[in-house]
Design a protein around this motif. Sequence first.
Motif, mmCIF file in Angstrom:
data_model
loop_
_atom_site.group_PDB
_atom_site.id
_atom_site.type_symbol
_atom_site.label_atom_id
_atom_site.label_comp_id
_atom_site.label_asym_id
_atom_site.label_seq_id
_atom_site.Cartn_x
_atom_site.Cartn_y
_atom_site.Cartn_z
ATOM 1 N N TRP A 89 0.813 -1.215 0.000
ATOM 2 C CA TRP A 89 0.000 0.000 0.000
ATOM 3 C C TRP A 89 0.844 1.262 0.000
ATOM 4 O O TRP A 89 0.431 2.301 -0.519
ATOM 5 C CB TRP A 89 -0.953 0.004 1.199
ATOM 6 N N GLU A 90 2.063 1.185 0.556
ATOM 7 C CA GLU A 90 2.896 2.391 0.626
ATOM 8 C C GLU A 90 3.366 2.861 -0.750
ATOM 9 O O GLU A 90 3.832 3.984 -0.898
ATOM 10 C CB GLU A 90 4.095 2.175 1.562
ATOM 11 N N MET A 118 1.288 3.188 -3.304
ATOM 12 C CA MET A 118 0.145 3.791 -3.987
ATOM 13 C C MET A 118 0.453 5.227 -4.380
ATOM 14 O O MET A 118 1.115 5.948 -3.626
ATOM 15 C CB MET A 118 -1.088 3.808 -3.068
ATOM 16 N N ALA A 165 -1.858 -5.647 -3.908
ATOM 17 C CA ALA A 165 -2.032 -4.281 -3.436
ATOM 18 C C ALA A 165 -3.500 -3.874 -3.533
ATOM 19 O O ALA A 165 -4.236 -4.428 -4.335
ATOM 20 C CB ALA A 165 -1.171 -3.346 -4.280
ATOM 21 N N PRO A 166 -3.946 -2.938 -2.720
ATOM 22 C CA PRO A 166 -3.097 -2.182 -1.811
ATOM 23 C C PRO A 166 -2.941 -2.828 -0.438
ATOM 24 O O PRO A 166 -1.948 -2.600 0.238
ATOM 25 C CB PRO A 166 -3.789 -0.839 -1.701
ATOM 26 N N VAL A 167 -3.899 -3.637 0.024
ATOM 27 C CA VAL A 167 -3.772 -4.167 1.388
ATOM 28 C C VAL A 167 -4.041 -5.668 1.465
ATOM 29 O O VAL A 167 -4.596 -6.161 2.429
ATOM 30 C CB VAL A 167 -4.704 -3.415 2.372
#
Length: 150
Positions: free
Chosen positions: A4-5, A7, A125-127
């Motif tokens: 996610w970081e 994004m 992604a994202p989580v």
Amino acid sequence: MGPWEKMPSLPDHWTIIEEADEAHPFRLATSPSRSFLNSSFNETPSSLAREGAPTVMMHPADAATLGIADGDAVTLGNTRGETTLTAKLFDGLCRGVLVAESIHPNSAHIGGRGINTLTGAEAVAPVGGAAFHDNKAWVKKAAPSAVSNT
């Protein structure tokens, strides 16, 4: 968890899925069918009768380029493995897209390896979560030995 970081800070296209490439020119969707809900009901006699054998839909122009006819046994593959099923030509697809509806039991596939052989288990992604429709693949007419080993 997925990355996610990475994004984008603002809404934008973010290439986080497997994209077709020279070795894997097709996008593969393993979409639900009408009679099976993923692997639920995939071994009930009525659902099996309605669904029949595992197939992969492909655009007729893609099939013609590869010398594949409707009803031919075809092998799909990627870096995860291979599976063999029956081609079903359908001009309602975009070129470069393959759709294998449902999750048939592995034993229903030619050679005994099901469609999930081609899907990844990595968190996306994202989580996190599963990448059911983010698979790249190649397809070719099945070798006669693949069909005779059922």
